[in-house]
Design a protein around this motif. Structure first.
Motif, mmCIF file in Angstrom:
data_model
loop_
_atom_site.group_PDB
_atom_site.id
_atom_site.type_symbol
_atom_site.label_atom_id
_atom_site.label_comp_id
_atom_site.label_asym_id
_atom_site.label_seq_id
_atom_site.Cartn_x
_atom_site.Cartn_y
_atom_site.Cartn_z
ATOM 1 N N VAL A 1 -13.291 10.287 1.493
ATOM 2 C CA VAL A 1 -11.905 9.806 1.562
ATOM 3 C C VAL A 1 -11.874 8.358 2.037
ATOM 4 O O VAL A 1 -11.167 7.514 1.478
ATOM 5 C CB VAL A 1 -11.074 10.708 2.503
ATOM 6 N N TRP A 2 -12.640 8.060 3.059
ATOM 7 C CA TRP A 2 -12.681 6.696 3.603
ATOM 8 C C TRP A 2 -13.252 5.721 2.574
ATOM 9 O O TRP A 2 -12.723 4.627 2.363
ATOM 10 C CB TRP A 2 -13.513 6.691 4.883
ATOM 11 N N ALA A 3 -14.336 6.140 1.894
ATOM 12 C CA ALA A 3 -14.983 5.258 0.929
ATOM 13 C C ALA A 3 -14.075 4.964 -0.266
ATOM 14 O O ALA A 3 -14.000 3.831 -0.740
ATOM 15 C CB ALA A 3 -16.298 5.871 0.461
ATOM 16 N N LEU A 4 -13.376 5.983 -0.760
ATOM 17 C CA LEU A 4 -12.550 5.803 -1.945
ATOM 18 C C LEU A 4 -11.237 5.089 -1.636
ATOM 19 O O LEU A 4 -10.724 4.325 -2.463
ATOM 20 C CB LEU A 4 -12.255 7.153 -2.595
ATOM 21 N N SER A 5 -10.670 5.358 -0.461
ATOM 22 C CA SER A 5 -9.374 4.757 -0.125
ATOM 23 C C SER A 5 -9.493 3.458 0.644
ATOM 24 O O SER A 5 -8.591 2.613 0.607
ATOM 25 C CB SER A 5 -8.547 5.748 0.701
ATOM 26 N N GLY A 6 -10.615 3.292 1.346
ATOM 27 C CA GLY A 6 -10.762 2.118 2.192
ATOM 28 C C GLY A 6 -9.838 2.144 3.399
ATOM 29 O O GLY A 6 -9.582 1.117 4.020
ATOM 30 N N ARG A 7 -9.356 3.318 3.772
ATOM 31 C CA ARG A 7 -8.374 3.442 4.863
ATOM 32 C C ARG A 7 -8.922 4.378 5.935
ATOM 33 O O ARG A 7 -8.976 5.591 5.756
ATOM 34 C CB ARG A 7 -7.053 3.969 4.316
ATOM 35 N N MET A 8 -9.320 3.786 7.048
ATOM 36 C CA MET A 8 -9.838 4.589 8.153
ATOM 37 C C MET A 8 -8.778 5.544 8.680
ATOM 38 O O MET A 8 -9.070 6.697 9.013
ATOM 39 C CB MET A 8 -10.335 3.696 9.290
ATOM 40 N N ALA A 9 -7.533 5.076 8.764
ATOM 41 C CA ALA A 9 -6.462 5.918 9.295
ATOM 42 C C ALA A 9 -6.295 7.182 8.464
ATOM 43 O O ALA A 9 -6.089 8.274 9.005
ATOM 44 C CB ALA A 9 -5.153 5.142 9.347
ATOM 45 N N LEU A 10 -6.388 7.064 7.146
ATOM 46 C CA LEU A 10 -6.243 8.223 6.277
ATOM 47 C C LEU A 10 -7.393 9.205 6.487
ATOM 48 O O LEU A 10 -7.185 10.418 6.545
ATOM 49 C CB LEU A 10 -6.179 7.777 4.815
ATOM 50 N N ALA A 11 -8.609 8.684 6.606
ATOM 51 C CA ALA A 11 -9.773 9.542 6.816
ATOM 52 C C ALA A 11 -9.689 10.268 8.157
ATOM 53 O O ALA A 11 -9.965 11.472 8.245
ATOM 54 C CB ALA A 11 -11.053 8.709 6.747
ATOM 55 N N ILE A 12 -9.284 9.551 9.206
ATOM 56 C CA ILE A 12 -9.160 10.171 10.525
ATOM 57 C C ILE A 12 -8.034 11.199 10.529
ATOM 58 O O ILE A 12 -8.142 12.265 11.153
ATOM 59 C CB ILE A 12 -8.902 9.095 11.588
ATOM 60 N N ALA A 13 -6.938 10.900 9.835
ATOM 61 C CA ALA A 13 -5.831 11.861 9.745
ATOM 62 C C ALA A 13 -6.287 13.130 9.046
ATOM 63 O O ALA A 13 -5.931 14.251 9.455
ATOM 64 C CB ALA A 13 -4.655 11.236 9.000
ATOM 65 N N ARG B 1 0.839 -1.184 0.000
ATOM 66 C CA ARG B 1 0.000 0.000 0.000
ATOM 67 C C ARG B 1 0.885 1.249 0.000
ATOM 68 O O ARG B 1 1.775 1.384 0.819
ATOM 69 C CB ARG B 1 -0.890 -0.012 1.237
ATOM 70 N N ARG B 2 0.620 2.154 -0.914
ATOM 71 C CA ARG B 2 1.424 3.366 -1.025
ATOM 72 C C ARG B 2 1.229 4.246 0.194
ATOM 73 O O ARG B 2 0.111 4.492 0.623
ATOM 74 C CB ARG B 2 1.018 4.130 -2.288
ATOM 75 N N ARG B 3 2.338 4.690 0.782
ATOM 76 C CA ARG B 3 2.272 5.556 1.949
ATOM 77 C C ARG B 3 1.797 6.935 1.530
ATOM 78 O O ARG B 3 2.448 7.611 0.748
ATOM 79 C CB ARG B 3 3.644 5.632 2.616
ATOM 80 N N ASN B 4 0.645 7.332 2.025
ATOM 81 C CA ASN B 4 0.102 8.641 1.697
ATOM 82 C C ASN B 4 0.889 9.724 2.409
ATOM 83 O O ASN B 4 1.305 9.553 3.556
ATOM 84 C CB ASN B 4 -1.372 8.700 2.086
ATOM 85 N N ALA B 5 1.087 10.860 1.741
ATOM 86 C CA ALA B 5 1.894 11.938 2.309
ATOM 87 C C ALA B 5 1.290 12.485 3.594
ATOM 88 O O ALA B 5 2.009 12.986 4.460
ATOM 89 C CB ALA B 5 2.050 13.061 1.283
ATOM 90 N N LEU B 6 -0.027 12.376 3.737
ATOM 91 C CA LEU B 6 -0.669 12.867 4.949
ATOM 92 C C LEU B 6 -0.301 12.010 6.159
ATOM 93 O O LEU B 6 -0.307 12.492 7.298
ATOM 94 C CB LEU B 6 -2.193 12.873 4.760
ATOM 95 N N LEU B 7 0.034 10.744 5.918
ATOM 96 C CA LEU B 7 0.386 9.825 6.998
ATOM 97 C C LEU B 7 1.886 9.617 7.128
ATOM 98 O O LEU B 7 2.340 8.990 8.100
ATOM 99 C CB LEU B 7 -0.276 8.461 6.753
#
Length: 261
Positions: free
Chosen positions: A98-110, A17-23
């Motif tokens: 963001v959560w729906a498109l990425s499937g990543r709760m951590a990204l949405a919460i960030a 999984r690509r590390r998002n810049a926000l995380l």
């Protein structure tokens, strides 16, 4: 005991999984925390100076003179759209997307948490400075009801700038990054002019909010994403594993050896 095949597959997918810049880890985090603190101190000092000597009062009256016809309606609409309650709704909606498109709760919460931690503390400056709103009796086209809270800085501008910064950082490395920068910059400029033309803020209130977000956002991301979120186990993203090197020593019974003879 060896891990099961299914657990290995899950770990492999997460590691790819690509590390998002926000995380992602922040470069020079101590410097960014110091810059955030310095921004708060500087803006409070500048606000106190502007309260004592409102050097932009004439500019505020001149810009309010544009609050007529269609431009007046647009500025009022923009102001209502980014008021506190609609701003919260916008954040919730975009976070859900963001959560729906990425499937990543951590990204949405960030995403949501960094916006909130940048936007909401701007009230610290409001309270510390206590600058009154522009004098409605001196404005050519005052609003029907002037807000009663302090004027400096603008919460509307602080929110929009924080939202744009979060989107731009989150979309870094994608084809949407440059469009987000362009459209986001336009959105910030529109809100800056809207609150000034409407006469509910001095122009320096709006500019101070942009400075606030630019200075505080990196520090807010470090505090929220790198310090607070890791305290919650299900918000920790699995890091990319380093390739393991074969350890010297005897092989286990289940390993197969091949010999050249």
């Amino acid at each position: 005991m060896r891990p099961s095949t299914s657990s290995l597959l899950v770990a492999s997918r997460r590691s790819r999984r690509r590390r998002n810049a926000l995380l992602a880890p922040s470069e020079h985090p101590a410097t960014k925390l110091v810059v955030g603190l310095a921004t708060i101190v500087f803006l409070i000092s500048a606000g106190l100076a502007l309260r004592a000597a409102p050097i932009d009062a004439d500019l505020s009256r001149a810009m309010n003179g544009w609050h007529i016809n269609g431009l007046g309606q647009v500025t009022a609409l923009v102001y209502d759209l980014f008021s506190p309650v609609p701003a919260i709704v916008i954040t919730v909606i975009v976070t859900s997307i963001v959560w729906a498109l990425s499937g990543r709760m951590a990204l949405a919460i960030a995403f949501a948490g960094t916006i909130a931690l940048t936007w909401i503390p701007s009230d610290i400056v409001k309270i510390a400075v206590g600058r009154p709103r522009p004098d409605a009796t001196l404005l050519p086209h005052p609003v029907a009801q002037m807000p009663v809270d302090p004027s400096y800085p603008s919460g509307h501008v602080a929110f929009v700038t924080a939202l744009v910064l979060a989107l731009v950082l989150m979309l870094k490395g994608t084809r949407w990054h440059r469009p987000a920068i362009v459209l986001g910059t336009i959105a910030v400029v529109v809100v800056v002019f809207s609150v000034a033309i409407l006469g509910v803020h001095y122009p320096t209130d709006a500019l101070a909010s942009v400075g606030w977000a630019l200075g505080v956002f990196p520090a807010a991301r470090i505090v929220w994403v790198r310090m607070l979120m890791p305290l919650v186990p299900f918000l920790r993203e699995v890091p990319r594993p380093e390739p393991a090197e074969a350890a010297p020593g005897p092989r286990s019974h289940g390993d197969v050896e091949t010999h050249e003879g």
